[in-house]
Design an enzyme around this catalytic site. Structure first.
Site, PDB file in Angstrom:
ATOM      1  N   ASP A   1       0.807  -1.231   0.000  1.00 45.93           N
ATOM      2  CA  ASP A   1       0.000   0.000   0.000  1.00 45.93           C
ATOM      3  C   ASP A   1       0.838   1.278   0.000  1.00 45.93           C
ATOM      4  O   ASP A   1       0.349   2.338   0.397  1.00 45.93           O
ATOM      5  CB  ASP A   1      -0.966   0.031   1.197  1.00 45.93           C
ATOM      6  CG  ASP A   1      -2.055  -1.026   1.084  1.00 45.93           C
ATOM      7  OD1 ASP A   1      -2.416  -1.373  -0.054  1.00 45.93           O
ATOM      8  OD2 ASP A   1      -2.538  -1.496   2.131  1.00 45.93           O
TER       9      ASP A   1
ATOM     10  N   GLY B   1       1.762   2.583  -2.750  1.00 45.98           N
ATOM     11  CA  GLY B   1       1.287   3.308  -3.917  1.00 45.98           C
ATOM     12  C   GLY B   1       2.046   3.042  -5.194  1.00 45.98           C
ATOM     13  O   GLY B   1       2.072   3.889  -6.093  1.00 45.98           O
TER      14      GLY B   1
ATOM     15  N   HIS C   1       3.935  -7.398  -0.729  1.00 44.94           N
ATOM     16  CA  HIS C   1       3.793  -8.409   0.315  1.00 44.94           C
ATOM     17  C   HIS C   1       5.045  -9.272   0.411  1.00 44.94           C
ATOM     18  O   HIS C   1       5.639  -9.656  -0.602  1.00 44.94           O
ATOM     19  CB  HIS C   1       2.585  -9.306   0.036  1.00 44.94           C
ATOM     20  CG  HIS C   1       1.274  -8.654   0.382  1.00 44.94           C
ATOM     21  ND1 HIS C   1       0.763  -7.614  -0.345  1.00 44.94           N
ATOM     22  CD2 HIS C   1       0.397  -8.892   1.392  1.00 44.94           C
ATOM     23  CE1 HIS C   1      -0.395  -7.246   0.182  1.00 44.94           C
ATOM     24  NE2 HIS C   1      -0.642  -7.997   1.237  1.00 44.94           N
TER      25      HIS C   1
ATOM     26  N   MET D   1       2.549  12.343   0.422  1.00 46.82           N
ATOM     27  CA  MET D   1       2.929  13.519   1.208  1.00 46.82           C
ATOM     28  C   MET D   1       1.733  14.431   1.462  1.00 46.82           C
ATOM     29  O   MET D   1       1.706  15.181   2.451  1.00 46.82           O
ATOM     30  CB  MET D   1       4.034  14.291   0.489  1.00 46.82           C
ATOM     31  CG  MET D   1       5.428  13.688   0.605  1.00 46.82           C
ATOM     32  SD  MET D   1       6.079  13.691   2.289  1.00 46.82           S
ATOM     33  CE  MET D   1       6.212  15.455   2.603  1.00 46.82           C
TER      34      MET D   1
ATOM     35  N   GLY E   1      10.374 -47.293   2.502  1.00 40.49           N
ATOM     36  CA  GLY E   1       9.057 -47.493   3.104  1.00 40.49           C
ATOM     37  C   GLY E   1       9.065 -47.014   4.532  1.00 40.49           C
ATOM     38  O   GLY E   1      10.106 -46.609   5.077  1.00 40.49           O
ATOM     39  N   LEU E   2       7.926 -47.048   5.166  1.00 32.89           N
ATOM     40  CA  LEU E   2       7.797 -46.575   6.546  1.00 32.89           C
ATOM     41  C   LEU E   2       8.597 -47.434   7.515  1.00 32.89           C
ATOM     42  O   LEU E   2       8.956 -48.582   7.211  1.00 32.89           O
ATOM     43  CB  LEU E   2       6.325 -46.585   6.968  1.00 32.89           C
ATOM     44  CG  LEU E   2       5.388 -45.595   6.263  1.00 32.89           C
ATOM     45  CD1 LEU E   2       3.944 -45.925   6.611  1.00 32.89           C
ATOM     46  CD2 LEU E   2       5.734 -44.172   6.644  1.00 32.89           C
TER      47      LEU E   2
ATOM     48  N   GLY F   1       9.211 -53.514   7.041  1.00 28.85           N
ATOM     49  CA  GLY F   1       9.862 -54.789   6.785  1.00 28.85           C
ATOM     50  C   GLY F   1      11.039 -54.696   5.842  1.00 28.85           C
ATOM     51  O   GLY F   1      11.509 -55.706   5.312  1.00 28.85           O
ATOM     52  N   LYS F   2      11.562 -53.510   5.646  1.00 28.63           N
ATOM     53  CA  LYS F   2      12.662 -53.301   4.683  1.00 28.63           C
ATOM     54  C   LYS F   2      13.902 -54.094   5.057  1.00 28.63           C
ATOM     55  O   LYS F   2      14.490 -54.787   4.214  1.00 28.63           O
ATOM     56  CB  LYS F   2      13.014 -51.800   4.622  1.00 28.63           C
ATOM     57  CG  LYS F   2      11.879 -50.899   4.199  1.00 28.63           C
ATOM     58  CD  LYS F   2      12.289 -49.441   4.158  1.00 28.63           C
ATOM     59  CE  LYS F   2      12.707 -48.909   5.523  1.00 28.63           C
ATOM     60  NZ  LYS F   2      11.637 -48.964   6.526  1.00 28.63           N
TER      61      LYS F   2
ATOM     62  N   SER G   1      14.173 -43.355   3.865  1.00 31.02           N
ATOM     63  CA  SER G   1      14.400 -42.378   2.777  1.00 31.02           C
ATOM     64  C   SER G   1      13.079 -41.725   2.375  1.00 31.02           C
ATOM     65  O   SER G   1      12.567 -41.973   1.283  1.00 31.02           O
ATOM     66  CB  SER G   1      15.086 -43.028   1.575  1.00 31.02           C
ATOM     67  OG  SER G   1      14.489 -44.248   1.195  1.00 31.02           O
TER      68      SER G   1
END
Length: 635
Positions: free
Chosen positions: A34, A36, A114, A167, A467-468, A472-473, A541
């Protein structure tokens, strides 16, 4: 419409000649929200008579409908074209506008205020010769004012107007103006903007823009339009050594082969010796080809096609340089980086680096510090967040020709691109090449990867199980190695827990540490593949980017991604190590699946559904896939 309309009617050729030979100034408007900026540009377009009658009618209608001036003309609407911009009364995207006066042509970039759109401001500033930094007289110097000023200085813009806007809303108080200028000068001197031109203005009323205002009898400096028309943008690029990044290999027929591009610096003539970089091959210029005809000389800023006396290999992204003063070539740099992505930057992750027409793989090896734009304090950092500015070390997967950004903006400015999403995530400026880039070279060895693999009668490969936790990795990888060993294959298993006892014992489980963990494992796996081994890895990973890094280190066919697909509920129910329980209770932070994401593979070579098959069958499937490849082990 325009001031030249009389000349157009009298002598169109004279008008075109005059217009063609005007100088061009590229500038940006920037500042906080703002302040201008859009109104100022709209007013410049209006005062320079660059608005057609139908545009003016539409502006008046839009001002009554969506304007912010109570039905009066809202000049910001000339620039804010997006619906979201008009609804919110802000600038979101970079808007470029052209206008001209009798003395000069202009391209102005209206950049957002912004903080979240800082990336757009950097885009607009990257090609600018001058900057108009706006400050709302009621608010004074704000954080975003400092941020944009720092970026202006960083990007090498040395012609700056400090436009103290609105101004009229402070009664044209000279004391307010002087206080703002003094406050800004104290900051500007610390960032290298020791010279700037302060102007008190009202963008809405046009005061001190195209005409001097009666409201400021105390102001004796130049008005904005006079400054824009008169500012001399020094261009010493022609005096520097010749550089031309190749944008296109021009091959229209069998009898012509030229190299097209925009000359970044220096000058060139037929007969001049050149060197192609990074190859280092030399030749001489045969012709300088342009659409109107061949030139006897070309200089910085011109787009030309060069033909050479010798047939040497030059590709898009290479640089043609003066043979007696070639550009440096390196693959490791210190650079200043503006981070532009919502996801933070962790060191070690690989990106694509684009400098001119050349794109190479790159990773941030170290963040040396980040800069606080308010205090200019340099602070230690392990990551860069959105809009943060830091000084980093970069490592590329191949050497590129370059120059420091301070010497040549075109040869020293780059962007970073996310490999998976293709988003631009950062913009950087090369400061200098690291000394180790010159001192470290590949040592040739006579025993090759092919010969090592042939001795073992196998092809070196990486079987990457992901895998999570609890999927079983490790169990599957162990069974695969036992089966391959029984078949006489030479293998090695890198397990996630085991490597943290030695190689990676200094790493924790933050995102940055996980990235570095996988980077190290990938480099070790690459060495083992070079030794001819079949390498099995069992790591969560969690990030696609790091798995892609591991894949990119190897040759096609050497990386086999195996997704051990186990739903979170099933993996958590197993919880063999009790890790999920700790994570749920808050004792274990940054745990994948709980408070840290897992990015499943999009197209793995193999997917193992552990809800339908047991580990033994999973291992057999992997072995069958490996042994089923048609590979000549005797090469």
């Amino acid at each position: 419409m325009a001031h030249q309309s009389a000349l157009i009617a009298e002598d169109i050729e004279a008008y075109l000649h005059q217009h063609q030979h005007k100088s061009l100034l590229r500038f940006i408007t920037c500042g906080s929200v703002d302040d201008g900026k859009s109104t100022l540009i709209g007013r410049l377009l209006y005062d320079s008579k660059m608005i057609f009658e139908d545009q003016m009618a539409a502006l008046e209608a839009d001002s009554r409908k969506v304007g912010t001036q109570g039905g009066a003309i809202d000049f910001a609407l000339l620039v804010d074209g997006l619906a979201a911009e008009r609804e919110q009364g802000i600038t979101i995207d970079v808007a470029y506008r052209f206008f001209s006066t009798e003395k000069r042509k202009f391209i102005v970039a209206d950049t957002p205020g912004h903080e979240q759109y800082t990336r757009n401001m950097v885009t607009g500033a990257s090609t600018a010769d001058a900057a108009v930094i706006l400050i709302d007289a009621r608010k004074g110097v704000l954080t975003q004012t400092r941020r944009h000023s720092y970026l202006v200085s960083l990007l090498g813009i040395r012609h700056v107007v400090l436009a103290v806007n609105k101004m009229d809303l402070v009664g044209w108080d000279k004391g307010v103006f002087d206080a703002i200028v003094a406050d800004y000068r104290a900051f500007a001197e610390r960032i290298g903007l020791s010279v700037f031109t302060p102007i008190p203005i009202s963008g809405l009323g046009g005061d001190n823009m195209a005409t001097r205002s009666d409201a400021t009898p105390w102001f004796e400096g130049p008005i904005l339009m006079d400054w824009l028309e008169a500012v001399e943008v020094e261009d010493d690029l022609q005096a520097k050594p010749f550089r031309m990044p190749v944008q296109w290999v021009n091959r229209p027929n069998l009898d012509f082969r030229g190299f097209s591009g925009l000359i970044a610096s220096g000058s060139i003539k037929p007969g001049d010796r050149i060197r192609a970089l990074p190859s280092g091959r030399e030749s001489r210029v045969a012709r300088i080809v342009t659409l109107p005809g061949d030139l006897d000389q070309a200089v910085a800023g011109q787009s030309v096609t060069l033909t050479l006396e010798d047939e040497i290999d030059i590709s898009r992204g290479d640089v043609i340089a003066a043979a007696d003063a070639p550009a440096p070539v390196a693959n490791q740099f210190e650079a200043t980086l503006v981070w532009m992505d919502d996801e933070p930057l962790p060191p070690g992750r690989t990106y694509l680096l684009k400098l001119g027409a050349r794109t190479v793989g790159a990773s941030i090896t170290d963040i040396k510090h980040r800069v606080n734009v308010n205090t200019l304090e340099k602070t230690a950092a392990k990551r860069l967040e959105l809009n943060e500015i830091g000084v980093c070390n970069l490592s590329l997967d191949q050497a590129i020709p370059f120059e420091a950004y301070a010497e040549n903006r075109q040869m020293g400015g780059f962007i970073l691109i996310d490999r998976l999403s293709n988003r631009t995530v950062g913009a950087g400026l090369i400061n200098f090449a690291l000394r180790r880039a010159d001192n470290i070279h590949w040592q040739h060895t006579d025993v090759t990867k092919v010969s090592r693999a042939a001795l073992k009668r196998q092809r070196g490969q990486v079987v990457w199980l992901t895998g999570l936790s609890g999927a079983g990795k490790s169990t599957i990888a162990n069974l695969v190695e036992k089966r391959l060993h029984a078949l006489g294959r030479h293998t090695y298993l890198l397990d996630g827990d085991n490597v943290r006892h030695g190689l990676n014992k200094d790493l924790g489980f933050t995102e940055e540490d996980r990235v570095e963990n996988i980077r190290r494992v990938a480099e070790v796996a690459k060495l083992m593949v070079d030794a001819g081994l079949i390498v099995l890895t069992a790591f969560i990973s969690p990030f696609r980017a790091e798995r892609q890094l591991a894949r990119d280190l190897l040759e096609p066919g050497e990386f086999i991604e195996v997704f051990v697909d186990t739903p979170l509920a099933v993996a958590e129910a197993r919880d063999v190590k009790g890790l999920y329980k700790k994570a749920r209770s808050g004792q274990l932070k940054n745990f994948t699946g709980v408070d840290s994401p897992y990015e499943a593979p999009a197209s793995p070579e193999l997917r193992i559904d552990t809800t339908t098959i047991d580990p033994v069958e999973a291992a057999e499937r992997i072995v069958a896939w490996l042994e089923g490849q048609e590979i000549d082990y005797t090469i």
